[in-house]
Design an enzyme around this catalytic site. Structure first.
Site, PDB file in Angstrom:
ATOM      1  N   LYS A  32       0.853  -1.189   0.000  1.00  0.00           N
ATOM      2  CA  LYS A  32       0.000   0.000   0.000  1.00  0.00           C
ATOM      3  C   LYS A  32       0.891   1.242   0.000  1.00  0.00           C
ATOM      4  O   LYS A  32       1.779   1.376   0.839  1.00  0.00           O
ATOM      5  CB  LYS A  32      -0.912   0.004   1.224  1.00  0.00           C
ATOM      6  N   ASP A  59      -3.196   4.562  -1.662  1.00  0.00           N
ATOM      7  CA  ASP A  59      -4.099   4.998  -0.583  1.00  0.00           C
ATOM      8  C   ASP A  59      -3.936   6.506  -0.378  1.00  0.00           C
ATOM      9  O   ASP A  59      -3.278   6.947   0.555  1.00  0.00           O
ATOM     10  CB  ASP A  59      -3.747   4.210   0.691  1.00  0.00           C
ATOM     11  N   LEU A  60      -4.518   7.289  -1.294  1.00  0.00           N
ATOM     12  CA  LEU A  60      -4.472   8.752  -1.120  1.00  0.00           C
ATOM     13  C   LEU A  60      -5.847   9.282  -0.713  1.00  0.00           C
ATOM     14  O   LEU A  60      -6.029  10.500  -0.585  1.00  0.00           O
ATOM     15  CB  LEU A  60      -3.960   9.442  -2.390  1.00  0.00           C
ATOM     16  N   LYS A  61      -6.807   8.398  -0.555  1.00  0.00           N
ATOM     17  CA  LYS A  61      -8.147   8.752  -0.040  1.00  0.00           C
ATOM     18  C   LYS A  61      -8.679  10.049  -0.644  1.00  0.00           C
ATOM     19  O   LYS A  61      -8.894  11.044   0.063  1.00  0.00           O
ATOM     20  CB  LYS A  61      -8.132   8.874   1.486  1.00  0.00           C
ATOM     21  N   HIS A  63     -10.888  12.978  -1.949  1.00  0.00           N
ATOM     22  CA  HIS A  63     -12.156  13.530  -1.449  1.00  0.00           C
ATOM     23  C   HIS A  63     -12.248  14.959  -1.966  1.00  0.00           C
ATOM     24  O   HIS A  63     -11.620  15.875  -1.429  1.00  0.00           O
ATOM     25  CB  HIS A  63     -12.161  13.512   0.085  1.00  0.00           C
ATOM     26  N   ASP A  64     -13.029  15.163  -3.033  1.00  0.00           N
ATOM     27  CA  ASP A  64     -13.086  16.495  -3.645  1.00  0.00           C
ATOM     28  C   ASP A  64     -14.323  16.526  -4.542  1.00  0.00           C
ATOM     29  O   ASP A  64     -15.110  15.572  -4.564  1.00  0.00           O
ATOM     30  CB  ASP A  64     -11.781  16.733  -4.447  1.00  0.00           C
ATOM     31  N   ILE A  65     -14.465  17.589  -5.317  1.00  0.00           N
ATOM     32  CA  ILE A  65     -15.617  17.635  -6.219  1.00  0.00           C
ATOM     33  C   ILE A  65     -15.431  16.585  -7.322  1.00  0.00           C
ATOM     34  O   ILE A  65     -14.294  16.178  -7.603  1.00  0.00           O
ATOM     35  CB  ILE A  65     -15.813  19.056  -6.812  1.00  0.00           C
ATOM     36  N   THR A 123     -10.812   3.390  10.761  1.00  0.00           N
ATOM     37  CA  THR A 123     -10.774   2.392  11.841  1.00  0.00           C
ATOM     38  C   THR A 123     -10.243   2.957  13.162  1.00  0.00           C
ATOM     39  O   THR A 123     -10.284   2.291  14.186  1.00  0.00           O
ATOM     40  CB  THR A 123      -9.891   1.198  11.410  1.00  0.00           C
ATOM     41  N   GLY A 214       0.261  -2.426   8.610  1.00  0.00           N
ATOM     42  CA  GLY A 214       1.414  -1.542   8.488  1.00  0.00           C
ATOM     43  C   GLY A 214       2.417  -1.776   9.589  1.00  0.00           C
ATOM     44  O   GLY A 214       3.298  -2.644   9.489  1.00  0.00           O
ATOM     45  N   ARG A 215       2.262  -1.020  10.691  1.00  0.00           N
ATOM     46  CA  ARG A 215       3.277  -1.014  11.744  1.00  0.00           C
ATOM     47  C   ARG A 215       3.693  -2.384  12.272  1.00  0.00           C
ATOM     48  O   ARG A 215       4.893  -2.601  12.505  1.00  0.00           O
ATOM     49  CB  ARG A 215       2.831  -0.078  12.881  1.00  0.00           C
TER      50      ARG A 215
HETATM   51  O1  C5P Z   1       0.112   0.540  10.923  1.00  0.00           O
HETATM   52  P1  C5P Z   1      -1.294   0.085  10.698  1.00  0.00           P
HETATM   53  O2  C5P Z   1      -1.405  -1.433  10.557  1.00  0.00           O
HETATM   54  O3  C5P Z   1      -2.279   0.637  11.688  1.00  0.00           O
HETATM   55  O4  C5P Z   1      -1.654   0.671   9.252  1.00  0.00           O
HETATM   56  C1  C5P Z   1      -2.947   0.695   8.719  1.00  0.00           C
HETATM   57  C2  C5P Z   1      -2.894   1.406   7.416  1.00  0.00           C
HETATM   58  O5  C5P Z   1      -4.196   1.458   6.864  1.00  0.00           O
HETATM   59  C3  C5P Z   1      -2.415   2.846   7.520  1.00  0.00           C
HETATM   60  O6  C5P Z   1      -1.621   3.086   6.367  1.00  0.00           O
HETATM   61  C4  C5P Z   1      -3.666   3.679   7.460  1.00  0.00           C
HETATM   62  O7  C5P Z   1      -3.451   4.904   6.817  1.00  0.00           O
HETATM   63  C5  C5P Z   1      -4.573   2.798   6.612  1.00  0.00           C
HETATM   64  N1  C5P Z   1      -6.010   2.962   6.808  1.00  0.00           N
HETATM   65  C6  C5P Z   1      -6.632   2.805   8.034  1.00  0.00           C
HETATM   66  N2  C5P Z   1      -7.997   2.982   8.147  1.00  0.00           N
HETATM   67  C7  C5P Z   1      -8.719   3.255   7.079  1.00  0.00           C
HETATM   68  C8  C5P Z   1      -8.095   3.390   5.833  1.00  0.00           C
HETATM   69  C9  C5P Z   1      -6.723   3.217   5.740  1.00  0.00           C
HETATM   70  O8  C5P Z   1      -5.992   2.500   9.029  1.00  0.00           O
HETATM   71  N3  C5P Z   1     -10.036   3.343   7.170  1.00  0.00           N
END
Ligand code: C5P
Length: 237
Positions: A32, A59-61, A63-65, A123, A214-215
Site C-alpha cells: 500500500k 491509498d491517497l483517499k 475527497h473532492d468535487i 478504523t 502496516g506497523r
Molecule cells: O500501521 P497500521 O497497521 O495501523 O496501518 C494501517 C494502514 O491502513 C495505515 O496506512 C492507514 O493509513 C490505513 N487505513 C486505516 N484505516 C482506514 C483506511 C486506511 O488505518 N479506514
C-alpha cells in the site's frame, strides 16, 4: 493468503522502502502506497514495485468535487496503480465520475482498470468519537453500511472498512463486493491508534478479501518474519 495481505509502506524513507520490499517480495503480493511513500518516490513507485512483482494499492483517499477526483483517479490509473481509494462520503456523483474516468483511462492505455474502493469510516474512530466529532445519531455500523451501498451504487468495486463491519457489509452488498480491512492487530503487536480492530485470523473468519497491515510488519526488526507470522495466523483461521 499471500494475495490477501497488503503491507502499508508508511514511511518517507526511500531506503527503508527498498529494504522492506526487498525482504517481503517472496512473502507478500500487495503493498500500500500512502502519502509518505508516494511523495518520497513519486510516480516511479508503480514501475519499481511492479519490477519487484508487487501490486500497488494507492491509498491517497481522494475527497473532492467530482471533476477533480475523476481527474485524480484517471491520472493514477494511467500511472499504473492496481487499486485506488476515495472517501465514500464524497458522494455518489464523485464516485461515479471516478469510475467513468478510470474506465476511460484504462481503455486508452490498454491496461486493466484498477480496483476502486470507497473509504467508509476510519478504523481509528470509535462509537463515542463518531457521535461526538461527527454529531451523528447513527451508529458506526449503520453509517458504514450506508456508505458501502452508495459506493456500490456508484460502480465502485468495494470498500475499506473495519473488520468489525464485514458481515453486515456482505449482507448488504453481496459476495463480489470487495472488503478491505485495516485495523488488524495480531495479539503480539502494539495497538497504537487502531480502535475498531481484530486479529488477522478473525478478519479472515469474518470474510475479509484483503487485510491491510502496516506497523506490526514495517516496524518489526524482521519484517519478513512478522509477515510470515501474520500469514500463518491467516492460514490457521
Ligand atoms: O500501521 P497500521 O497497521 O495501523 O496501518 C494501517 C494502514 O491502513 C495505515 O496506512 C492507514 O493509513 C490505513 N487505513 C486505516 N484505516 C482506514 C483506511 C486506511 O488505518 N479506514
Amino acid at each position: 493468503m499471500k494475495n490477501k495481505l497488503i503491507v502499508a509502506l508508511d514511511t518517507d524513507d526511500g531506503e527503508e522502502i527498498d529494504w522492506i520490499t526487498e525482504m517481503l517480495w517472496n512473502e507478500v503480493s500487495w503493498v500500500k502506497i500512502g502519502f509518505q511513500a508516494y511523495t518520497t518516490v513519486g510516480n516511479g513507485i508503480f514501475a519499481w514495485m511492479r519490477e519487484r512483482k508487487f501490486k500497488t494499492f494507492l491509498d491517497l483517499k481522494f475527497h473532492d468535487i467530482p471533476n477533480t477526483v475523476a481527474r485524480d483517479v484517471g491520472t493514477m490509473t494511467r500511472h499504473g496503480a492496481n487499486m485506488i481509494n476515495m472517501h465514500a462520503s464524497g458522494g455518489v456523483d464523485m464516485m461515479q465520475a471516478a469510475r467513468i474516468s478510470a474506465d476511460e483511462a484504462a481503455k486508452e492505455a490498454g491496461i486493466t482498470r484498477p480496483k476502486l474502493l470507497g473509504v467508509t469510516i476510519l478504523t481509528s474512530i470509535d462509537e463515542q468519537g463518531f457521535q461526538s466529532d461527527f454529531g451523528s445519531e447513527r451508529e458506526i455500523t449503520d453509517q458504514v453500511i450506508y456508505l458501502a451501498e452508495q459506493a456500490k451504487e456508484a460502480g465502485l468495486d468495494g470498500v475499506v472498512a473495519s473488520p468489525l463491519e464485514i458481515e453486515p457489509i456482505r449482507k448488504a452488498c453481496g459476495d463480489k463486493f470487495l472488503i478491505v480491512t485495516p485495523g488488524i492487530r495480531p495479539k503480539w503487536a502494539e495497538i497504537g491508534d487502531q480502535r475498531r480492530r481484530t486479529t488477522p485470523a478473525e478478519a479472515i473468519n469474518r470474510g475479509a478479501d484483503f487485510l491491510v497491515v502496516g506497523r506490526p510488519i514495517i516496524e518489526d526488526d524482521n519484517p519478513s518474519e512478522a509477515a510470515e507470522r501474520i500469514l500463518e495466523e491467516m492460514k490457521g483461521a
